[in-house]
Write a protein that holds these residues in place. Structure first.
Motif, PDB file in Angstrom:
ATOM      1  N   MET A 279      -5.215  -6.699  23.502  1.00 32.40           N
ATOM      2  CA  MET A 279      -6.039  -7.063  22.902  1.00 32.40           C
ATOM      3  C   MET A 279      -5.662  -8.225  21.870  1.00 32.40           C
ATOM      4  O   MET A 279      -5.460  -8.149  20.863  1.00 32.40           O
ATOM      5  CB  MET A 279      -6.905  -6.410  22.968  1.00 32.40           C
ATOM      6  CG  MET A 279      -8.404  -6.879  22.091  1.00 32.40           C
ATOM      7  SD  MET A 279      -9.539  -5.193  21.551  1.00 32.40           S
ATOM      8  CE  MET A 279     -10.272  -4.610  23.456  1.00 32.40           C
ATOM      9  N   THR A 280      -7.226  -9.388  22.618  1.00 27.08           N
ATOM     10  CA  THR A 280      -7.021 -10.507  21.758  1.00 27.08           C
ATOM     11  C   THR A 280      -8.629 -10.114  20.222  1.00 27.08           C
ATOM     12  O   THR A 280      -8.909  -9.374  20.706  1.00 27.08           O
ATOM     13  CB  THR A 280      -7.532 -11.721  21.811  1.00 27.08           C
ATOM     14  OG1 THR A 280      -8.725 -11.525  23.106  1.00 27.08           O
ATOM     15  CG2 THR A 280      -6.322 -12.218  22.679  1.00 27.08           C
ATOM     16  N   ILE A 281      -8.060 -11.118  19.260  1.00 26.67           N
ATOM     17  CA  ILE A 281      -9.243 -11.160  18.397  1.00 26.67           C
ATOM     18  C   ILE A 281     -10.796 -10.924  19.076  1.00 26.67           C
ATOM     19  O   ILE A 281     -11.766 -10.458  18.571  1.00 26.67           O
ATOM     20  CB  ILE A 281      -9.196 -11.430  17.311  1.00 26.67           C
ATOM     21  CG1 ILE A 281      -9.875 -11.116  15.658  1.00 26.67           C
ATOM     22  CG2 ILE A 281      -8.638 -12.766  17.007  1.00 26.67           C
ATOM     23  CD1 ILE A 281      -9.839  -9.738  15.165  1.00 26.67           C
TER      24      ILE A 281
ATOM     25  N   TYR B 209      -7.739  -0.464  12.937  1.00 24.04           N
ATOM     26  CA  TYR B 209      -7.691  -1.409  12.140  1.00 24.04           C
ATOM     27  C   TYR B 209      -7.453  -3.109  11.510  1.00 24.04           C
ATOM     28  O   TYR B 209      -8.122  -3.561  10.438  1.00 24.04           O
ATOM     29  CB  TYR B 209      -7.374  -0.592  10.950  1.00 24.04           C
ATOM     30  CG  TYR B 209      -7.749   0.862  11.149  1.00 24.04           C
ATOM     31  CD1 TYR B 209      -9.501   1.206  10.380  1.00 24.04           C
ATOM     32  CD2 TYR B 209      -7.449   2.026  10.970  1.00 24.04           C
ATOM     33  CE1 TYR B 209     -10.132   1.785  10.383  1.00 24.04           C
ATOM     34  CE2 TYR B 209      -8.583   3.534  10.803  1.00 24.04           C
ATOM     35  CZ  TYR B 209      -9.786   3.373  10.724  1.00 24.04           C
ATOM     36  OH  TYR B 209     -10.352   4.544  10.169  1.00 24.04           O
ATOM     37  N   THR B 210      -6.549  -3.267  12.130  1.00 25.11           N
ATOM     38  CA  THR B 210      -6.536  -4.121  11.383  1.00 25.11           C
ATOM     39  C   THR B 210      -7.070  -5.843  11.932  1.00 25.11           C
ATOM     40  O   THR B 210      -7.752  -6.441  11.919  1.00 25.11           O
ATOM     41  CB  THR B 210      -4.609  -5.242  12.205  1.00 25.11           C
ATOM     42  OG1 THR B 210      -3.491  -4.087  11.831  1.00 25.11           O
ATOM     43  CG2 THR B 210      -4.124  -6.207  12.165  1.00 25.11           C
ATOM     44  N   LEU B 211      -7.756  -5.103  13.840  1.00 25.97           N
ATOM     45  CA  LEU B 211      -8.262  -5.842  14.224  1.00 25.97           C
ATOM     46  C   LEU B 211      -9.484  -5.630  13.439  1.00 25.97           C
ATOM     47  O   LEU B 211     -10.559  -7.218  13.614  1.00 25.97           O
ATOM     48  CB  LEU B 211      -8.781  -5.231  15.592  1.00 25.97           C
ATOM     49  CG  LEU B 211      -7.617  -5.500  16.842  1.00 25.97           C
ATOM     50  CD1 LEU B 211      -8.187  -5.467  18.319  1.00 25.97           C
ATOM     51  CD2 LEU B 211      -6.982  -7.510  16.858  1.00 25.97           C
ATOM     52  N   GLU B 212     -10.304  -4.812  13.009  1.00 26.29           N
ATOM     53  CA  GLU B 212     -11.637  -4.452  12.317  1.00 26.29           C
ATOM     54  C   GLU B 212     -11.704  -5.495  10.968  1.00 26.29           C
ATOM     55  O   GLU B 212     -12.680  -5.906  10.438  1.00 26.29           O
ATOM     56  CB  GLU B 212     -11.383  -2.691  11.948  1.00 26.29           C
ATOM     57  CG  GLU B 212     -13.132  -2.911  11.182  1.00 26.29           C
ATOM     58  CD  GLU B 212     -14.478  -2.646  12.140  1.00 26.29           C
ATOM     59  OE1 GLU B 212     -15.518  -2.869  11.596  1.00 26.29           O
ATOM     60  OE2 GLU B 212     -14.051  -3.405  12.602  1.00 26.29           O
ATOM     61  N   LEU B 213     -10.534  -5.290  10.371  1.00 23.89           N
ATOM     62  CA  LEU B 213     -10.197  -6.517   9.588  1.00 23.89           C
ATOM     63  C   LEU B 213     -11.232  -8.054   9.871  1.00 23.89           C
ATOM     64  O   LEU B 213     -11.481  -7.929   8.771  1.00 23.89           O
ATOM     65  CB  LEU B 213      -8.758  -6.281   8.704  1.00 23.89           C
ATOM     66  CG  LEU B 213      -8.710  -7.142   7.322  1.00 23.89           C
ATOM     67  CD1 LEU B 213      -9.381  -6.909   6.614  1.00 23.89           C
ATOM     68  CD2 LEU B 213      -6.957  -7.255   6.606  1.00 23.89           C
ATOM     69  N   GLY B 214      -9.786  -8.705  10.733  1.00 21.32           N
ATOM     70  CA  GLY B 214     -10.217  -9.797  11.278  1.00 21.32           C
ATOM     71  C   GLY B 214     -11.897  -9.815  11.741  1.00 21.32           C
ATOM     72  O   GLY B 214     -12.566 -10.403  11.018  1.00 21.32           O
TER      73      GLY B 214
END
Length: 56
Positions: free
Chosen positions: A1-3, A31-36
């Motif tokens: 999945m992309t950001i 969580y990495t995507l949520e940070l973005g």
């Protein structure tokens, strides 16, 4: 999945947990995507956020 896909899903009202289950993402990935996503909302570059986190 992309950001970009994640941003669109969150902007369309999907919750973090919904996306995690629907796309079969690991906790670390979501969580990495949520940070973005949070950086996107605040107009903060991801690089700057990482530097802030590293300084803590």
């Amino acid at each position: 999945m992309t950001i970009e896909t994640y941003l669109k899903m969150r902007d369309n009202g999907k919750a973090l947990e919904e996306i995690k289950k629907e796309k079969h993402l690991s906790e670390g990935t979501v969580y990495t995507l949520e940070l973005g996503y949070q950086c996107y909302l605040k107009g903060l570059s991801l690089d700057k956020a990482i530097k802030i986190i590293q300084s803590v």
